[in-house]
Design a protein around this motif. Structure first.
Motif, mmCIF file in Angstrom:
data_model
loop_
_atom_site.group_PDB
_atom_site.id
_atom_site.type_symbol
_atom_site.label_atom_id
_atom_site.label_comp_id
_atom_site.label_asym_id
_atom_site.label_seq_id
_atom_site.Cartn_x
_atom_site.Cartn_y
_atom_site.Cartn_z
ATOM 1 N N SER A 85 11.577 -122.982 -45.768
ATOM 2 C CA SER A 85 10.922 -123.722 -44.690
ATOM 3 C C SER A 85 9.982 -124.787 -45.243
ATOM 4 C CB SER A 85 10.172 -122.767 -43.776
ATOM 5 O OG SER A 85 9.147 -122.153 -44.505
ATOM 6 N N ALA A 86 9.641 -124.699 -46.532
ATOM 7 C CA ALA A 86 8.764 -125.720 -47.106
ATOM 8 C C ALA A 86 9.547 -126.950 -47.550
ATOM 9 C CB ALA A 86 8.005 -125.147 -48.294
ATOM 10 N N VAL A 87 10.876 -126.827 -47.624
ATOM 11 C CA VAL A 87 11.670 -127.904 -48.197
ATOM 12 C C VAL A 87 11.573 -129.175 -47.368
ATOM 13 C CG1 VAL A 87 14.022 -128.683 -48.591
ATOM 14 C CG2 VAL A 87 13.265 -126.504 -49.519
ATOM 15 N N ARG A 88 11.771 -129.041 -46.082
ATOM 16 C CA ARG A 88 11.797 -130.260 -45.275
ATOM 17 C C ARG A 88 10.467 -130.994 -45.228
ATOM 18 N NH1 ARG A 88 16.354 -129.859 -40.576
ATOM 19 N NH2 ARG A 88 18.061 -130.037 -42.066
ATOM 20 N N PRO A 89 9.359 -130.299 -44.975
ATOM 21 C CA PRO A 89 8.092 -131.039 -45.027
ATOM 22 C C PRO A 89 7.889 -131.696 -46.392
ATOM 23 C CG PRO A 89 7.759 -128.866 -44.069
ATOM 24 C CD PRO A 89 9.185 -128.916 -44.526
ATOM 25 N N ALA A 90 8.269 -130.994 -47.466
ATOM 26 C CA ALA A 90 8.078 -131.560 -48.803
ATOM 27 C C ALA A 90 8.964 -132.795 -48.997
ATOM 28 C CB ALA A 90 8.388 -130.521 -49.868
ATOM 29 N N LEU A 91 10.185 -132.705 -48.488
ATOM 30 C CA LEU A 91 11.090 -133.853 -48.612
ATOM 31 C C LEU A 91 10.557 -135.063 -47.860
ATOM 32 C CD1 LEU A 91 14.791 -132.668 -48.301
ATOM 33 C CD2 LEU A 91 13.669 -133.850 -50.191
ATOM 34 N N ILE A 92 10.045 -134.799 -46.661
ATOM 35 C CA ILE A 92 9.490 -135.902 -45.868
ATOM 36 C C ILE A 92 8.328 -136.550 -46.615
ATOM 37 C CG2 ILE A 92 8.251 -136.448 -43.733
ATOM 38 C CD1 ILE A 92 11.052 -135.847 -43.134
ATOM 39 N N PHE A 224 -1.512 -128.569 -49.441
ATOM 40 C CA PHE A 224 -2.561 -129.285 -48.718
ATOM 41 C C PHE A 224 -2.007 -129.876 -47.425
ATOM 42 C CE2 PHE A 224 -4.663 -133.551 -48.210
ATOM 43 C CZ PHE A 224 -5.812 -133.069 -47.633
ATOM 44 N N GLU A 225 -0.854 -130.496 -47.564
ATOM 45 C CA GLU A 225 -0.241 -131.121 -46.403
ATOM 46 C C GLU A 225 0.138 -130.060 -45.374
ATOM 47 O OE1 GLU A 225 3.812 -132.508 -46.926
ATOM 48 O OE2 GLU A 225 3.747 -131.781 -44.868
ATOM 49 N N SER A 226 0.586 -128.899 -45.851
ATOM 50 C CA SER A 226 0.979 -127.864 -44.902
ATOM 51 C C SER A 226 -0.240 -127.316 -44.170
ATOM 52 C CB SER A 226 1.766 -126.772 -45.626
ATOM 53 O OG SER A 226 1.114 -125.549 -45.542
ATOM 54 N N SER A 227 -1.395 -127.286 -44.867
ATOM 55 C CA SER A 227 -2.572 -126.779 -44.153
ATOM 56 C C SER A 227 -2.992 -127.776 -43.073
ATOM 57 C CB SER A 227 -3.715 -126.486 -45.125
ATOM 58 O OG SER A 227 -4.315 -127.667 -45.566
ATOM 59 N N LEU A 228 -2.828 -129.060 -43.353
ATOM 60 C CA LEU A 228 -3.106 -130.065 -42.322
ATOM 61 C C LEU A 228 -2.103 -129.946 -41.192
ATOM 62 C CD1 LEU A 228 -3.937 -133.346 -44.270
ATOM 63 C CD2 LEU A 228 -5.493 -131.754 -43.174
ATOM 64 N N ALA A 229 -0.836 -129.754 -41.566
ATOM 65 C CA ALA A 229 0.219 -129.680 -40.550
ATOM 66 C C ALA A 229 0.002 -128.474 -39.656
ATOM 67 C CB ALA A 229 1.580 -129.603 -41.235
ATOM 68 N N HIS A 230 -0.442 -127.349 -40.256
ATOM 69 C CA HIS A 230 -0.677 -126.162 -39.433
ATOM 70 C C HIS A 230 -1.764 -126.417 -38.419
ATOM 71 C CE1 HIS A 230 1.794 -122.745 -40.701
ATOM 72 N NE2 HIS A 230 1.977 -123.459 -41.783
ATOM 73 N N LYS A 231 -2.701 -127.256 -38.789
ATOM 74 C CA LYS A 231 -3.769 -127.584 -37.858
ATOM 75 C C LYS A 231 -3.231 -128.461 -36.725
ATOM 76 C CE LYS A 231 -7.921 -127.788 -40.036
ATOM 77 N NZ LYS A 231 -8.708 -128.547 -41.003
ATOM 78 N N ASN A 232 -2.434 -129.466 -37.091
ATOM 79 C CA ASN A 232 -2.061 -130.481 -36.101
ATOM 80 C C ASN A 232 -0.705 -130.275 -35.433
ATOM 81 O OD1 ASN A 232 -4.387 -132.185 -36.462
ATOM 82 N ND2 ASN A 232 -3.576 -132.562 -38.501
#
Ligand code: SF4
Ligand code: SF4
Ligand code: SF4
Lengths: 389, 354
Positions: A85-92, A224-232
């Motif tokens: 599940s981390a692949v797509r956010p990381a790819l983006i 870091f980006e995932s923690s922001l994404a979880h917030k927003n």
């Protein structure tokens, strides 16, 4: 998908207002840059030809976009499926990161329209910059292809999506190969200037340092980006994503901690082999230790503790800490420790316009990121392709 | 894309990369410069800081007029560097040997034998000519300014204020004039013969002879003979070269050699990584397959076991059932026999049976 898009509320949130202002200022600065030349907006001069557009937009941008190859490699090549599940956010993030690097380069290059020259007109193959350029060019294309299934799912283009999906493994291998080369070449760019870069940062290991640090830089950026994404964007995430994200955080925290320890090891190995201990006693030595102890060793320990205690708050903070450390390192190599022999009056400090353009570029990235994740299946699996990995 | 095609593509990338390394000068052969190359020898003990060379350079290269005229010697009081409008500058330095007599040094591109600028340029806009000069082709330049980062003496300058067609600017060693058989502008005008033009080999011999002839006057070193792989602009001086603003401790390694290791890693990476990664992937796939097979085997074993167990149970049930049946039949038969044997005249009996 998102609340902002469907409820038809006013688009004037504080975020959009700030972003709007930044974009307008950015466009004005863009006009000034291309009408007046580099001299009109930058503090660059003949002694300091590379400013923060290289230090931040290129060096940091590429390092922080390394999450693309680290995550895809972990998931597809090393078979750690729970990172899926981390692949797509990381790819983006990686795709946007590299796209922005290329975008930002247009500001820095004296003749941006000639950007294709090194590849298509005259190949300066002895140049490490040629290697960086070629790899970034191919890797950006690879990332684009890797990204298309996401867009195809969104657009409902099943056939194309399935074709590209079948290329996952070769694309991932290419991604790792290309990343190894250009991440390290960015460090190798400075090998040519031994008399300009401070001995503590100059090392024949520079390519290795850049490559290894790109690994934990990329993973930390994903965290870091995932923690922001979880917030927003929490509302966009499906159960798999939410369920897996803790495992990803723990796995990455552990991996980062190990790699960072190894990095410190070879950093000191470099100092020892090139016998530069005496430099540690100087002012620059202090700064070197601040970077290495304060922004690598301490976060490494912090990651280890976060992993041991399953302390996700700590892992998130450490991710930001590590990201800042990488930014610090890239700035040190390219600015602080570069031209260190020049008298203070001849040193470079970025102009407001340069900083403005860099903020503008980051803002465009955030806007593009929001556009994509609020529309396309990034944080959730598209219902048509569930469990198909 | 199938795997074969993909590996082919990676192979092609590797080939490009490999072609790259073979094309540049720092192979495993030691480059000693073009034999016929020209050079200029600067003698710091002769230079009087008159700035005539600056003037000549400005004229022959048709550069913009300076703010202060060339005969204004007050500009010597501040340290200057080469710029996009000035290819050469003369600076004044304190003389550690004789404090009353300042020394001067002319600064310009050193026309390295293996130029860092050329090696750094990713479009080959810089070229080392066999005649000695390192020349720049603005029709290729992208304006990345990596050449400026790379030059050990920070010589190239840039037209930062030019919006559309900025150029990198530096001394050309008057290459066009050399081709015409003329002397470089600065050499030609120098009233003190502080600048001497000739074949590099011969100039080195000449310089060495001079140092030997006047050991008190000169330091025993020809700056540029070996620095950074050697340059075509050479210096001799009575004071340490560091005091003349010339970087000391540069080493003799040429710029291409500094980066050849990193470049040599490219074919290794392009060659090794895909194989390694594909191998890793294969191992992990096989492991997955083995695991799956083991799982499948276990499942089918369990199934067989369960099935045989069920069968055994069934047959034993059947057997049991059989026994029970037999018994039942026996009982029934017995009953029937008994019934049959019962006296028929008993009328109540059938009712009871019912
Ligand atoms: S001195 Fe600098 S600009 Fe001149 S040839 Fe050498 S590296 Fe190039
Ligand atoms: S600025 Fe021009 S000449 Fe210099 S390295 Fe870049 S492309 Fe080459
Ligand atoms: S060789 Fe020509 S271009 Fe170079 S400093 Fe002399 S006059 Fe100027």
């Amino acid at each position: 998908m998102s609340a902002e898009n469907t409820t038809g509320r006013s688009a004037l949130t504080p975020f959009t207002i700030v972003a709007g202002i930044i974009v307008i200022i950015g466009l004005i600065l863009t006009g000034l840059r291309f009408m007046g030349g580099l001299g009109a907006v930058t503090n660059l001069d003949n002694n300091n030809p590379w400013g923060i557009w290289i230090s931040f937009d290129l060096l940091c941008g590429v390092a922080l976009a390394a999450g693309g190859y680290t995550t895809t490699a972990a998931c597809y090549l090393f078979g750690i499926k729970r990172y899926h599940s981390a692949v797509r956010p990381a790819l983006i993030t990686a795709f946007l990161g590299y796209a922005l690097v290329v975008f930002a380069l247009h500001y820095d290059l004296g003749r941006p329209l000639r950007l294709p020259y090194p590849i298509f007109v005259s190949q300066g193959t002895s140049s490490l910059l040629f290697e960086v350029g070629l790899c970034v060019f191919i890797y950006l294309s690879v990332l684009f292809v890797e990204f298309t299934p996401i867009a195809f799912e969104w657009l409902g283009m099943k056939k194309l999506r399935n074709i590209v999906h079948g290329w996952t493994i070769p694309l991932t291998v290419m991604g790792v190969v290309l990343s190894t080369m250009h991440q390290s070449s960015l460090g190798a760019l400075y090998l040519i200037a031994p008399n300009k870069l401070h001995p503590l940062w100059y090392s024949t290991y520079l390519p290795l340092f850049f490559f290894i640090s790109s690994m934990f830089a990329g993973m930390s950026m994903v965290l870091f980006e995932s923690s922001l994404a979880h917030k927003n964007f929490h509302h966009l995430m499906d159960e798999t994503h939410k369920a897996e994200s803790e495992g990803v955080a723990l796995g990455f925290a552990k991996a980062c901690s190990w790699i960072m320890m190894g990095y410190i090891g070879i950093k000191f190995l470099g100092i020892a082999l090139e016998n530069k201990w005496a430099w540690l006693g100087t002012g620059y030595g202090m700064w070197f230790l601040v970077e290495l102890v304060g922004f690598v060793l301490m976060p490494a320990i912090s990651y280890a503790i976060g992993y041991r205690d399953r302390n996700f708050g700590l892992i998130k903070i450490t991710a930001l800490w590590t990201v800042l450390g990488i930014v610090l390192n890239r700035f040190n190599v390219s600015q602080v420790a570069f031209n260190w022999k020049l008298p203070a009056a001849e040193r470079y400090f970025p102009s407001m316009a340069e900083i403005g353009i860099s903020i503008f570029v980051v803002t465009i990235g955030i806007l593009a990121y929001r556009f994509i994740v609020t529309r396309m299946p990034v944080f959730y699996e598209h219902p048509d392709y569930k469990g198909e990995h | 894309m199938n795997r074969r095609k993909f590996l082919g593509l990676v192979g092609a990338t590797a080939a490009v990369a490999a072609a790259g390394t073979s094309a540049h000068a720092a192979g495993n052969t030691h480059f000693t410069g073009h034999p016929e190359a020209n050079a200029v020898l600067f003698d710091a003990t002769e230079c009087i800081g008159c700035r005539k060379c600056e003037d000549a350079c400005n004229k022959v290269n048709e550069l913009p007029k300076p703010d202060k005229p060339f005969d204004d010697l007050t500009v010597l009081d501040t340290k200057r560097r080469t710029t996009e409008k000035i290819y050469t500058v003369v600076n004044k330095y304190e003389n550690s040997k004789n404090p009353n007599l300042p020394v001067f040094r002319k600064n310009q591109c050193n026309h390295c034998q293996e130029p860092a600028c050329a090696s750094a340029c990713f479009v080959k806009a810089f070229k080392k000519t066999p005649e000695g000069a390192v020349v720049y082709d603005e029709s290729l330049c992208v304006g990345c300014r990596y050449c400026m980062i790379a030059c050990p003496w920070s010589i190239p300058a840039y037209e930062y204020d030019e919006p559309l067609t900025p150029r990198v600017m530096k001394c050309t060693m008057c290459h066009p004039r050399i081709l015409e058989g003329k002397l470089p502008g600065c050499v030609e005008i120098c009233p003190k013969e502080a600048l001497k033009f000739g074949k590099r080999d011969e100039l080195i011999k000449f310089a060495r002879n001079r140092i030997e002839a006047y050991p008190d006057r000169y330091l025993d070193h020809i700056y540029g003979e070996n620095e950074m792989g050697g340059t075509n602009w050479l210096y001799i001086s009575g004071v340490p070269f560091g005091e003349l603003g010339l970087e000391e401790g540069l080493g003799v390694t040429s710029a291409p050699e500094l980066t050849s290791g990193a470049l040599a890693a490219v074919p290794v990476v392009t060659g090794l990584w895909p194989v390694l990664l594909t191998g890793l992937y294969a191992i992990h796939k096989t492991r997955e397959k083995i695991e799956k097979k083991e799982k499948d085997d276990a499942v089918s074993a369990a199934l067989t076991k369960a099935a045989s167990e069920a069968e055994a149970k069934l047959s034993s049930e059947l057997e049991k059932a059989d026994v029970a049946n037999k018994r039942k039949i026996e009982v029934e038969v017995k009953k029937a026999v008994e019934e049959a044997l019962l006296p028929k005249d008993d009328d109540d009996a059938p009712e009871e049976e019912a």
